[in-house]
Scaffold this active site. Structure first.
Site, short mmCIF file in Angstrom:
data_model
loop_
_atom_site.label_atom_id
_atom_site.label_comp_id
_atom_site.label_asym_id
_atom_site.label_seq_id
_atom_site.Cartn_x
_atom_site.Cartn_y
_atom_site.Cartn_z
N LYS A 20 0.83 -1.20 0.00
CA LYS A 20 0.00 0.00 0.00
C LYS A 20 0.88 1.26 0.00
O LYS A 20 0.67 2.17 -0.79
CB LYS A 20 -0.91 0.01 1.24
CG LYS A 20 -2.08 -0.95 1.11
CD LYS A 20 -3.26 -0.30 0.41
CE LYS A 20 -4.44 -1.22 0.26
NZ LYS A 20 -4.20 -2.31 -0.69
N ARG A 26 18.64 -16.55 -2.41
CA ARG A 26 19.68 -16.25 -1.43
C ARG A 26 19.89 -17.40 -0.47
O ARG A 26 21.00 -17.73 -0.13
CB ARG A 26 19.32 -14.99 -0.63
CG ARG A 26 19.56 -13.72 -1.39
CD ARG A 26 18.84 -12.56 -0.79
NE ARG A 26 17.39 -12.76 -0.95
CZ ARG A 26 16.48 -11.84 -0.73
NH1 ARG A 26 16.85 -10.65 -0.30
NH2 ARG A 26 15.21 -12.09 -0.92
N SER A 60 16.24 -5.67 0.15
CA SER A 60 15.70 -4.30 0.13
C SER A 60 15.25 -3.90 1.53
O SER A 60 15.42 -2.75 1.94
CB SER A 60 14.53 -4.21 -0.85
OG SER A 60 14.96 -4.51 -2.15
P1 ADP Z 1 9.92 -9.46 -4.03
O1 ADP Z 1 9.28 -8.12 -4.02
O2 ADP Z 1 9.36 -10.43 -5.01
O3 ADP Z 1 10.13 -10.07 -2.67
P2 ADP Z 1 12.50 -8.25 -4.46
O4 ADP Z 1 12.22 -7.00 -5.19
O5 ADP Z 1 12.99 -8.12 -3.05
O6 ADP Z 1 11.35 -9.28 -4.60
O7 ADP Z 1 13.57 -9.13 -5.27
C1 ADP Z 1 13.33 -9.55 -6.58
C2 ADP Z 1 14.10 -10.83 -6.85
O8 ADP Z 1 15.47 -10.66 -6.55
C3 ADP Z 1 13.67 -12.04 -6.02
O9 ADP Z 1 13.82 -13.18 -6.83
C4 ADP Z 1 14.63 -12.07 -4.89
O10 ADP Z 1 14.77 -13.37 -4.35
C5 ADP Z 1 15.88 -11.65 -5.62
N1 ADP Z 1 16.87 -11.05 -4.75
C6 ADP Z 1 16.70 -10.04 -3.86
N2 ADP Z 1 17.86 -9.74 -3.25
C7 ADP Z 1 18.79 -10.58 -3.78
C8 ADP Z 1 20.18 -10.80 -3.55
N3 ADP Z 1 20.83 -10.07 -2.64
N4 ADP Z 1 20.81 -11.75 -4.27
C9 ADP Z 1 20.12 -12.49 -5.16
N5 ADP Z 1 18.82 -12.35 -5.43
C10 ADP Z 1 18.16 -11.42 -4.74
#
Ligand code: ADP
Length: 163
Positions: A43, A92, A130
């Site tokens: 949201k 991860r 994030s």
């Molecule tokens: P979501 O909103 O789907 O949880 P994110 O925006 O956090 O996803 O991340 C998008 C993709 O990147 C997902 O597949 C997540 O697992 C991957 N991801 C996030 N951080 C990392 C990282 N540090 N190393 C590898 N993959 C990552």
């Protein structure tokens, strides 16, 4: 010649160096990468969709076969509309694995023609998320080296404005 288009979906709130590394690796495997940004995931996102898109564009300008796009609704529908045959996700740890398997089984149910491919995070990025970046930044910890420089600047500006 068969061209393979792949989507890297996520909320990227904000994009981290962990994401960028996954994009770079995916761009070497597939002909075309679309970074699909969920525009309606929470949201109240930390960064609004327009800012997430522009930061992603700036941070991925060096990857020539990649474009950034926003979408809402089902990933299965978005993949069909954009003509992508593959979904790429980063893994991860075991938590990501459990989460991803259930998500992707549902996706397979909705779109059997779509394949999901997982790239295991390199160890220096395995702890990066994030949500950790948002938390560190809001408590004043340095995020240098963990996010692209443009993200560091944008977050600094946002926090100054919020305070
Ligand atoms: P979501 O909103 O789907 O949880 P994110 O925006 O956090 O996803 O991340 C998008 C993709 O990147 C997902 O597949 C997540 O697992 C991957 N991801 C996030 N951080 C990392 C990282 N540090 N190393 C590898 N993959 C990552």
């Amino acid at each position: 010649m068969k061209m393979t288009k792949a989507i890297c979906p996520g909320s990227f709130d904000p994009v981290t160096n962990g994401h960028i590394k996954i994009f770079e690796r995916a761009a070497k495997i597939f002909d075309e990468i679309i970074v699909g940004v969920f525009s309606n995931i929470r949201k109240t996102p930390f960064l609004p969709i327009d800012e997430r898109l522009s930061l992603l564009r700036e941070a991925t300008a060096h990857i020539k076969n990649l474009r950034v796009d926003a979408f809402d609704g089902l990933l299965a529908d978005y993949a069909r509309q954009s003509g992508a045959g593959v979904i790429v996700r980063g893994l991860r740890d075991q938590n990501d694995f459990f989460y991803e398997t259930s998500q992707m089984m549902m996706l397979k149910h909705m779109a059997p023609e779509l394949e999901s491919v997982y790239l295991v995070s390199e160890k220096e990025y395995a702890y990066l998320s994030s949500s950790a970046i948002r938390e560190m930044a809001s408590f004043g910890a340095s995020i240098e080296g963990l996010v692209p420089p443009c993200v560091e600047v944008a977050i600094e500006k946002k926090l100054q404005k919020d305070n």
